[in-house]
Design a protein around this motif. Sequence first.
Motif, PDB file in Angstrom:
ATOM      1  N   SER A  65       0.811  -1.217   0.000  1.00  0.00           N
ATOM      2  CA  SER A  65       0.000   0.000   0.000  1.00  0.00           C
ATOM      3  C   SER A  65       0.842   1.264   0.000  1.00  0.00           C
ATOM      4  CB  SER A  65      -0.923  -0.005   1.217  1.00  0.00           C
ATOM      5  OG  SER A  65      -0.360   0.780   2.226  1.00  0.00           O
ATOM      6  N   LYS A  66       0.287   2.307  -0.615  1.00  0.00           N
ATOM      7  CA  LYS A  66       1.001   3.583  -0.741  1.00  0.00           C
ATOM      8  C   LYS A  66       1.287   4.199   0.618  1.00  0.00           C
ATOM      9  CE  LYS A  66       0.263   5.300  -5.340  1.00  0.00           C
ATOM     10  NZ  LYS A  66      -0.167   4.043  -5.944  1.00  0.00           N
ATOM     11  N   ASP A  67       0.331   4.052   1.554  1.00  0.00           N
ATOM     12  CA  ASP A  67       0.514   4.676   2.875  1.00  0.00           C
ATOM     13  C   ASP A  67       1.720   4.070   3.575  1.00  0.00           C
ATOM     14  OD1 ASP A  67      -1.804   5.777   2.190  1.00  0.00           O
ATOM     15  OD2 ASP A  67      -3.071   4.594   3.534  1.00  0.00           O
ATOM     16  N   ILE A  68       1.833   2.738   3.487  1.00  0.00           N
ATOM     17  CA  ILE A  68       2.946   2.088   4.182  1.00  0.00           C
ATOM     18  C   ILE A  68       4.250   2.510   3.530  1.00  0.00           C
ATOM     19  CG2 ILE A  68       3.973  -0.081   4.898  1.00  0.00           C
ATOM     20  CD1 ILE A  68       1.285  -1.333   4.922  1.00  0.00           C
ATOM     21  N   ILE A  69       4.226   2.613   2.202  1.00  0.00           N
ATOM     22  CA  ILE A  69       5.448   3.011   1.497  1.00  0.00           C
ATOM     23  C   ILE A  69       5.893   4.383   1.983  1.00  0.00           C
ATOM     24  CG2 ILE A  69       6.335   3.791  -0.731  1.00  0.00           C
ATOM     25  CD1 ILE A  69       5.003   1.355  -1.982  1.00  0.00           C
ATOM     26  N   LEU A  70       4.956   5.311   2.091  1.00  0.00           N
ATOM     27  CA  LEU A  70       5.325   6.662   2.522  1.00  0.00           C
ATOM     28  C   LEU A  70       5.831   6.626   3.967  1.00  0.00           C
ATOM     29  CD1 LEU A  70       5.640   9.593   1.965  1.00  0.00           C
ATOM     30  CD2 LEU A  70       3.271   9.964   2.632  1.00  0.00           C
ATOM     31  N   ALA A  71       5.134   5.878   4.821  1.00  0.00           N
ATOM     32  CA  ALA A  71       5.547   5.813   6.224  1.00  0.00           C
ATOM     33  C   ALA A  71       6.965   5.261   6.324  1.00  0.00           C
ATOM     34  CB  ALA A  71       4.580   4.933   7.015  1.00  0.00           C
ATOM     35  N   GLN A  72       7.231   4.201   5.548  1.00  0.00           N
ATOM     36  CA  GLN A  72       8.565   3.596   5.637  1.00  0.00           C
ATOM     37  C   GLN A  72       9.619   4.474   5.010  1.00  0.00           C
ATOM     38  OE1 GLN A  72       9.204  -0.450   4.902  1.00  0.00           O
ATOM     39  NE2 GLN A  72       8.154  -0.891   6.789  1.00  0.00           N
ATOM     40  N   MET A  73       9.255   5.225   3.962  1.00  0.00           N
ATOM     41  CA  MET A  73      10.239   6.130   3.375  1.00  0.00           C
ATOM     42  C   MET A  73      10.603   7.229   4.343  1.00  0.00           C
ATOM     43  SD  MET A  73       9.668   6.801  -0.570  1.00  0.00           S
ATOM     44  CE  MET A  73      11.042   7.913  -0.623  1.00  0.00           C
ATOM     45  N   ARG A  74       9.595   7.691   5.090  1.00  0.00           N
ATOM     46  CA  ARG A  74       9.882   8.733   6.088  1.00  0.00           C
ATOM     47  C   ARG A  74      10.834   8.180   7.135  1.00  0.00           C
ATOM     48  NH1 ARG A  74       3.946  11.065   6.429  1.00  0.00           N
ATOM     49  NH2 ARG A  74       4.240  12.942   5.194  1.00  0.00           N
ATOM     50  N   GLU A  75      10.580   6.947   7.512  1.00  0.00           N
ATOM     51  CA  GLU A  75      11.445   6.264   8.485  1.00  0.00           C
ATOM     52  C   GLU A  75      12.885   6.219   7.978  1.00  0.00           C
ATOM     53  OE1 GLU A  75      10.523   2.940  11.427  1.00  0.00           O
ATOM     54  OE2 GLU A  75      10.201   5.068  11.322  1.00  0.00           O
ATOM     55  N   GLN A  76      13.035   5.807   6.710  1.00  0.00           N
ATOM     56  CA  GLN A  76      14.370   5.740   6.101  1.00  0.00           C
ATOM     57  C   GLN A  76      15.020   7.102   6.065  1.00  0.00           C
ATOM     58  OE1 GLN A  76      14.419   4.359   2.139  1.00  0.00           O
ATOM     59  NE2 GLN A  76      13.776   2.300   2.650  1.00  0.00           N
ATOM     60  N   ALA A  77      14.212   8.100   5.683  1.00  0.00           N
ATOM     61  CA  ALA A  77      14.754   9.450   5.586  1.00  0.00           C
ATOM     62  C   ALA A  77      15.216   9.893   6.971  1.00  0.00           C
ATOM     63  CB  ALA A  77      13.697  10.404   5.041  1.00  0.00           C
ATOM     64  N   GLN A  78      14.437   9.522   7.997  1.00  0.00           N
ATOM     65  CA  GLN A  78      14.799   9.917   9.366  1.00  0.00           C
ATOM     66  C   GLN A  78      16.125   9.269   9.774  1.00  0.00           C
ATOM     67  OE1 GLN A  78      12.967  12.299  11.175  1.00  0.00           O
ATOM     68  NE2 GLN A  78      14.945  12.220  12.183  1.00  0.00           N
ATOM     69  N   ILE A  79      16.290   7.978   9.439  1.00  0.00           N
ATOM     70  CA  ILE A  79      17.563   7.304   9.745  1.00  0.00           C
ATOM     71  C   ILE A  79      18.704   8.046   9.055  1.00  0.00           C
ATOM     72  CG2 ILE A  79      18.929   5.207   9.380  1.00  0.00           C
ATOM     73  CD1 ILE A  79      16.384   3.581   9.549  1.00  0.00           C
ATOM     74  N   ALA A  80      18.488   8.392   7.780  1.00  0.00           N
ATOM     75  CA  ALA A  80      19.537   9.064   7.019  1.00  0.00           C
ATOM     76  C   ALA A  80      19.853  10.422   7.628  1.00  0.00           C
ATOM     77  CB  ALA A  80      19.100   9.227   5.562  1.00  0.00           C
ATOM     78  N   ILE A  81      18.793  11.162   8.000  1.00  0.00           N
ATOM     79  CA  ILE A  81      18.988  12.494   8.581  1.00  0.00           C
ATOM     80  C   ILE A  81      19.737  12.369   9.903  1.00  0.00           C
ATOM     81  CG2 ILE A  81      17.746  14.424   9.661  1.00  0.00           C
ATOM     82  CD1 ILE A  81      15.541  13.923   7.456  1.00  0.00           C
ATOM     83  N   ASP A  82      19.384  11.352  10.700  1.00  0.00           N
ATOM     84  CA  ASP A  82      20.031  11.158  12.007  1.00  0.00           C
ATOM     85  C   ASP A  82      21.500  10.838  11.878  1.00  0.00           C
ATOM     86  OD1 ASP A  82      17.687  11.467  13.282  1.00  0.00           O
ATOM     87  OD2 ASP A  82      17.366   9.356  13.772  1.00  0.00           O
ATOM     88  N   THR A  83      21.840  10.024  10.865  1.00  0.00           N
ATOM     89  CA  THR A  83      23.181   9.432  10.919  1.00  0.00           C
ATOM     90  C   THR A  83      24.133   9.890   9.829  1.00  0.00           C
ATOM     91  OG1 THR A  83      22.372   7.576   9.620  1.00  0.00           O
ATOM     92  CG2 THR A  83      22.367   7.283  11.986  1.00  0.00           C
ATOM     93  N   ALA A  84      23.590  10.430   8.710  1.00  0.00           N
ATOM     94  CA  ALA A  84      24.493  10.640   7.568  1.00  0.00           C
ATOM     95  C   ALA A  84      25.014  12.070   7.485  1.00  0.00           C
ATOM     96  CB  ALA A  84      23.768  10.282   6.271  1.00  0.00           C
ATOM     97  N   ASP A  85      26.169  12.224   6.857  1.00  0.00           N
ATOM     98  CA  ASP A  85      26.703  13.559   6.568  1.00  0.00           C
ATOM     99  C   ASP A  85      26.130  14.078   5.251  1.00  0.00           C
ATOM    100  OD1 ASP A  85      28.614  13.774   8.785  1.00  0.00           O
ATOM    101  OD2 ASP A  85      29.517  12.028   7.837  1.00  0.00           O
TER     102      ASP A  85
END
Length: 442
Positions: A65-85
Amino acid sequence: MSKPVVAIVGRPNVGKSTLFNVLAGEMISIVKDTPGVTRDRIYADVTWLDKEFTMIDTGGIEPESKDIILAQMREQAQIAIDTADVIIFITDVRQGLVDADSKVADMLRRSGKPVVLAVNKVDSFEKFMPDVYEFYNLGIGDPVPVSAASRLGIGDMLDAVIAHFPEHEAEEKEDERPRVAIVGKPNVGKSSIINKLTGKQRVIVSDIAGTTRDAIDTNVKYNGKDYVFIDTAGLRRKSKIKEELERYSIIRTVTAVERADVVLVVIDATEGVTEQDAKIAGIAHERGKGIIIVVNKWDAIEKNDKTMKEYENNVRRVLSFMPYAEIMYVSAETGQRLNKLYDMIDMVIENQTLRVATGVLNEIMTEAVAMQQPPSDKGKRLKLYYITQVAVKPPSFVIFVNNKELMHFSYTRYLENKIREAFGFRGTALKFFIRERKEKDQ
């Protein structure tokens, strides 16, 4: 100096893993005897031009489902924002710009982290360039057209990535404070140890796995000396899926270890040492950091006169790839032996930065060769000409030999043991590079 961390984010089927594999390709460093390195290639070391960085794949999304995809992408983006340069945001020229891309782009833009927007599957620049321009609408800078499958445009993308790396070698040199990362599985007591060492209750600790929020660097003065503790306890959320939680904590571990000089690998005494502990310790070993294995909750163990020896044998067996690591038994609950950690950290850093004079190294090598003949193969015998130390953190040595093929891993290990007998180097890995020199070069 720690390597920058670059994270890849993007929707399903835009080619994230193809790109990750192309970049990791030959460049992935797999250490044979380190557990958990090959199985889950969440991260890889990449070199582009003269820059090295650690690349992280923030995870695959497979739901319908599209909703889950968006939720998980936000999650990924958050991991990237937290940890990446630097973040590489991948989109797909053939699917065009979709709603989920815009929503994630908003998050990335607000984070203030540098983002490189890669538009993938551009197999022909002529044909697809008008479609690439559409991605300017995301408002996160110039889209870089690439094709991971055909390996087009990858160099331009990497140029854009490394342009964001900080030019801060000068500042780093001034910061002489030892940096100590505290890593381990959830609930082994990492936060409690940090709280005790820093004397502040600044990490919320509760008994539910994954409840501590936010990794913060803490500066501590102990006996007039400054230390920086890097805490990886910060899992921002409780994940329902165990694999996800594990992936997230491994990403957090990689980024914390990358920035540290010494890594405290915390193990729960009541649970014993596990595969997951070995995987986490393997990350620090692979990166050549100083390592102290901290066995916490030691007060909760029923002991007799053999307990410690048996426990140590068990830890050494599971973590057999790092026999040099120091082991300490502590209790964050009672504070038992925690202050001794500072002395141990100082000692490991001293060993990490120890330089041995070339003359002395060559004496040790000559003596070692006299005691144990180098291996030979089909009548050719290995000759060792010369050894010299080329770096610290970790101490790294180059050995010049007549034939690299003859230099077996076991003989390198034998020389390493001889050098350790002479200088200790407790708590730190040693790296050896074998270079060939033809007889006539001598």
